[in-house]
Design a protein around this motif. Structure first.
Motif, PDB file in Angstrom:
ATOM      1  N   VAL A  25       0.877  -1.170   0.000  1.00 40.10           N
ATOM      2  CA  VAL A  25       0.000   0.000   0.000  1.00 40.10           C
ATOM      3  C   VAL A  25       0.913   1.217   0.000  1.00 40.10           C
ATOM      4  CG1 VAL A  25      -1.812   1.252   1.215  1.00 40.10           C
ATOM      5  CG2 VAL A  25      -1.818  -1.255   1.215  1.00 40.10           C
ATOM      6  N   ARG A  26       0.871   1.977  -1.081  1.00 38.24           N
ATOM      7  CA  ARG A  26       1.820   3.074  -1.277  1.00 38.24           C
ATOM      8  C   ARG A  26       1.378   4.375  -0.620  1.00 38.24           C
ATOM      9  NH1 ARG A  26       2.627  -0.275  -5.599  1.00 38.24           N
ATOM     10  NH2 ARG A  26       4.803  -0.873  -5.847  1.00 38.24           N
ATOM     11  N   ALA A  27       2.305   5.296  -0.557  1.00 36.37           N
ATOM     12  CA  ALA A  27       2.116   6.585   0.104  1.00 36.37           C
ATOM     13  C   ALA A  27       0.884   7.305  -0.411  1.00 36.37           C
ATOM     14  CB  ALA A  27       3.348   7.464  -0.110  1.00 36.37           C
ATOM     15  N   GLY A  28       0.170   7.902   0.522  1.00 32.42           N
ATOM     16  CA  GLY A  28      -1.001   8.696   0.183  1.00 32.42           C
ATOM     17  C   GLY A  28      -2.269   7.887  -0.011  1.00 32.42           C
ATOM     18  N   SER A  29      -2.174   6.567  -0.030  1.00 36.12           N
ATOM     19  CA  SER A  29      -3.377   5.743  -0.193  1.00 36.12           C
ATOM     20  C   SER A  29      -4.222   5.795   1.072  1.00 36.12           C
ATOM     21  CB  SER A  29      -2.998   4.291  -0.498  1.00 36.12           C
ATOM     22  OG  SER A  29      -2.391   4.208  -1.774  1.00 36.12           O
ATOM     23  N   VAL A  30      -5.541   5.689   0.889  1.00 39.76           N
ATOM     24  CA  VAL A  30      -6.473   5.690   2.009  1.00 39.76           C
ATOM     25  C   VAL A  30      -7.356   4.465   1.860  1.00 39.76           C
ATOM     26  CG1 VAL A  30      -8.334   6.918   3.187  1.00 39.76           C
ATOM     27  CG2 VAL A  30      -6.480   8.210   2.093  1.00 39.76           C
ATOM     28  N   ILE A  31      -7.386   3.640   2.915  1.00 44.48           N
ATOM     29  CA  ILE A  31      -8.244   2.455   2.919  1.00 44.48           C
ATOM     30  C   ILE A  31      -9.165   2.550   4.122  1.00 44.48           C
ATOM     31  CG2 ILE A  31      -8.346  -0.056   2.933  1.00 44.48           C
ATOM     32  CD1 ILE A  31      -5.610  -0.083   1.594  1.00 44.48           C
ATOM     33  N   TYR A  32     -10.457   2.498   3.850  1.00 43.92           N
ATOM     34  CA  TYR A  32     -11.489   2.671   4.872  1.00 43.92           C
ATOM     35  C   TYR A  32     -11.809   1.351   5.570  1.00 43.92           C
ATOM     36  CZ  TYR A  32     -12.556   7.400   3.279  1.00 43.92           C
ATOM     37  OH  TYR A  32     -12.493   8.738   2.975  1.00 43.92           O
ATOM     38  N   PRO A  33     -12.455   1.434   6.749  1.00 43.23           N
ATOM     39  CA  PRO A  33     -12.906   0.216   7.424  1.00 43.23           C
ATOM     40  C   PRO A  33     -13.861  -0.570   6.524  1.00 43.23           C
ATOM     41  CG  PRO A  33     -13.190   2.127   8.847  1.00 43.23           C
ATOM     42  CD  PRO A  33     -12.817   2.635   7.496  1.00 43.23           C
ATOM     43  N   ASP A  34     -14.028  -1.837   6.855  1.00 43.11           N
ATOM     44  CA  ASP A  34     -14.923  -2.737   6.122  1.00 43.11           C
ATOM     45  C   ASP A  34     -14.414  -3.036   4.713  1.00 43.11           C
ATOM     46  OD1 ASP A  34     -16.786  -3.215   8.163  1.00 43.11           O
ATOM     47  OD2 ASP A  34     -18.003  -1.488   7.598  1.00 43.11           O
ATOM     48  N   VAL A  35     -13.127  -2.815   4.453  1.00 44.38           N
ATOM     49  CA  VAL A  35     -12.508  -3.242   3.197  1.00 44.38           C
ATOM     50  C   VAL A  35     -11.819  -4.572   3.463  1.00 44.38           C
ATOM     51  CG1 VAL A  35     -10.653  -2.786   1.529  1.00 44.38           C
ATOM     52  CG2 VAL A  35     -12.208  -0.948   2.218  1.00 44.38           C
ATOM     53  N   VAL A  36     -12.028  -5.509   2.551  1.00 45.25           N
ATOM     54  CA  VAL A  36     -11.354  -6.803   2.619  1.00 45.25           C
ATOM     55  C   VAL A  36     -10.623  -6.988   1.299  1.00 45.25           C
ATOM     56  CG1 VAL A  36     -11.645  -9.294   2.821  1.00 45.25           C
ATOM     57  CG2 VAL A  36     -13.128  -7.756   4.143  1.00 45.25           C
ATOM     58  N   ALA A  37      -9.307  -7.124   1.373  1.00 46.25           N
ATOM     59  CA  ALA A  37      -8.480  -7.292   0.168  1.00 46.25           C
ATOM     60  C   ALA A  37      -7.698  -8.595   0.282  1.00 46.25           C
ATOM     61  CB  ALA A  37      -7.533  -6.114   0.007  1.00 46.25           C
ATOM     62  N   GLY A  38      -7.558  -9.284  -0.835  1.00 45.14           N
ATOM     63  CA  GLY A  38      -6.829 -10.546  -0.876  1.00 45.14           C
ATOM     64  C   GLY A  38      -5.328 -10.340  -0.853  1.00 45.14           C
ATOM     65  N   ASN A  39      -4.622 -11.428  -1.052  1.00 45.21           N
ATOM     66  CA  ASN A  39      -3.164 -11.420  -1.065  1.00 45.21           C
ATOM     67  C   ASN A  39      -2.629 -10.662  -2.277  1.00 45.21           C
ATOM     68  OD1 ASN A  39      -3.156 -13.065   1.226  1.00 45.21           O
ATOM     69  ND2 ASN A  39      -3.171 -14.923  -0.001  1.00 45.21           N
ATOM     70  N   ARG A  40      -1.473 -10.053  -2.079  1.00 43.11           N
ATOM     71  CA  ARG A  40      -0.717  -9.380  -3.140  1.00 43.11           C
ATOM     72  C   ARG A  40      -1.452  -8.193  -3.760  1.00 43.11           C
ATOM     73  NH1 ARG A  40      -0.229 -14.512  -2.927  1.00 43.11           N
ATOM     74  NH2 ARG A  40      -1.831 -14.902  -4.495  1.00 43.11           N
ATOM     75  N   LEU A  41      -2.217  -7.479  -2.950  1.00 42.37           N
ATOM     76  CA  LEU A  41      -2.790  -6.202  -3.392  1.00 42.37           C
ATOM     77  C   LEU A  41      -1.638  -5.222  -3.599  1.00 42.37           C
ATOM     78  CD1 LEU A  41      -5.077  -4.032  -3.742  1.00 42.37           C
ATOM     79  CD2 LEU A  41      -4.869  -3.668  -1.268  1.00 42.37           C
ATOM     80  N   GLN A  42      -1.709  -4.441  -4.664  1.00 41.73           N
ATOM     81  CA  GLN A  42      -0.744  -3.369  -4.907  1.00 41.73           C
ATOM     82  C   GLN A  42      -1.543  -2.094  -5.146  1.00 41.73           C
ATOM     83  OE1 GLN A  42       2.782  -3.399  -5.853  1.00 41.73           O
ATOM     84  NE2 GLN A  42       3.080  -5.528  -5.272  1.00 41.73           N
ATOM     85  N   THR A  43      -1.278  -1.046  -4.366  1.00 42.77           N
ATOM     86  CA  THR A  43      -1.898   0.236  -4.672  1.00 42.77           C
ATOM     87  C   THR A  43      -0.833   1.173  -5.212  1.00 42.77           C
ATOM     88  OG1 THR A  43      -1.568   1.418  -2.576  1.00 42.77           O
ATOM     89  CG2 THR A  43      -3.511  -0.036  -2.726  1.00 42.77           C
ATOM     90  N   GLY A  44      -1.264   2.078  -6.073  1.00 39.87           N
ATOM     91  CA  GLY A  44      -0.411   3.178  -6.481  1.00 39.87           C
ATOM     92  C   GLY A  44      -0.537   4.276  -5.437  1.00 39.87           C
ATOM     93  N   HIS A  45       0.176   5.353  -5.631  1.00 39.95           N
ATOM     94  CA  HIS A  45       0.100   6.478  -4.706  1.00 39.95           C
ATOM     95  C   HIS A  45      -1.285   7.119  -4.774  1.00 39.95           C
ATOM     96  CE1 HIS A  45       4.375   6.244  -3.929  1.00 39.95           C
ATOM     97  NE2 HIS A  45       4.541   6.061  -5.229  1.00 39.95           N
ATOM     98  N   HIS A  46      -1.824   7.448  -3.613  1.00 43.45           N
ATOM     99  CA  HIS A  46      -3.088   8.179  -3.479  1.00 43.45           C
ATOM    100  C   HIS A  46      -4.298   7.400  -3.993  1.00 43.45           C
ATOM    101  CE1 HIS A  46      -0.714  11.574  -2.189  1.00 43.45           C
ATOM    102  NE2 HIS A  46       0.055  11.368  -3.240  1.00 43.45           N
ATOM    103  N   ALA A  47      -4.256   6.082  -3.930  1.00 38.93           N
ATOM    104  CA  ALA A  47      -5.437   5.271  -4.253  1.00 38.93           C
ATOM    105  C   ALA A  47      -6.392   5.318  -3.058  1.00 38.93           C
ATOM    106  CB  ALA A  47      -5.029   3.834  -4.542  1.00 38.93           C
TER     107      ALA A  47
END
Length: 182
Positions: A25-47
Motif C-alpha cells: 500500500v503506497r504513500a497517500g493511499s487511504v483504505i477505509y474500514p470494512d474493506v477486505v483485500a486478498g493477497n498481493r494487493l498493490q496500490t499506487g500512490h493516493h489510491a
C-alpha cells in the motif's frame, strides 16, 4: 505499508481493514474500514478504497484510483491510474480498466431519487483509457471497450464497443484471448 498511507480505524459497527499477505500500500493511499483485500494487493500512490469493498487476490489499484464503497472486485483486476469505480459496481476476474476510465452509477445525478446501479464488468473484460461506462451496463465476458468509448448499453460477450455512443462490432481475432495479468 507506506508510513503516509492511511488505514482508517473502524467506527461503531464497522470491521477493521483486512489486507492479505504480500501486499503493498503506497504513500497517500487511504483504505477505509470494512474493506477486505486478498493477497498481493498493490496500490499506487493516493489510491482510495472506500467502505464495504472487497478486492480479490493479485489486484493492482493504480495511482489516484478511487473505488467507492459497496463494490466487489475479482482476482487479478488491474485498475490503471485515475480510474473511477462507483459504489454498487461488480468487476469479475482478470479485468483491465485503463487510465482515467470512468464507470458511473447514477443515471440522473441529483435529479431523481434513483438507487445507484453500478456497471458489471464480467471476467476478462477490458475497458480502454478515458472510456465511460454508464449505470447498470454489463460489459460481457472477454468484451473490449475501446479507448474514449461511451458505453450506454450492454456489451455482449466477446464484442468490441467503439465510439460515442458505443457501437458493437465483432471482436478482432487478436483480442479474443482472455486478459493475462502482468
Amino acid at each position: 505499508m507506506a508510513e503516509s498511507a492511511d488505514i482508517l480505524p473502524p467506527e461503531s459497527g464497522q470491521s477493521p481493514v483486512r489486507i492479505g499477505a504480500d501486499s503493498v500500500v503506497r504513500a497517500g493511499s487511504v483504505i477505509y474500514p470494512d474493506v477486505v483485500a486478498g493477497n498481493r494487493l498493490q496500490t499506487g500512490h493516493h489510491a482510495v478504497l472506500r467502505p464495504q469493498t472487497t478486492v480479490g487476490h493479485d489486484c493492482a489499484v493504480g495511482a489516484q484510483v478511487v473505488v467507492d464503497g459497496r463494490s466487489d472486485l475479482g482476482d487479478e483486476v488491474d485498475l490503471q491510474t485515475g480510474a473511477y469505480v462507483p459504489s454498487e459496481t461488480t468487476i469479475g476476474d482478470r479485468v483491465f480498466v485503463g487510465p482515467r476510465a470512468v464507470l458511473t452509477n447514477d443515471p440522473y445525478p441529483l435529479r431523481q431519487g434513483v438507487d445507484p446501479a453500478g456497471p458489471t464488468l464480467e471476467d476478462d473484460a477490458t475497458v480502454g483509457a478515458n472510456a465511460t461506462v454508464l449505470p447498470g451496463v454489463t460489459v460481457g465476458e472477454r468484451a473490449f471497450v475501446a479507448a474514449g468509448a461511451v458505453v450506454t448499453e450492454d456489451v455482449p460477450p466477446s464484442t468490441l464497443a467503439v465510439g460515442a455512443p458505443a457501437k458493437h462490432r465483432p471482436l478482432p481475432e487478436h483480442l479474443t484471448a482472455g486478459n493475462v495479468p502482468r
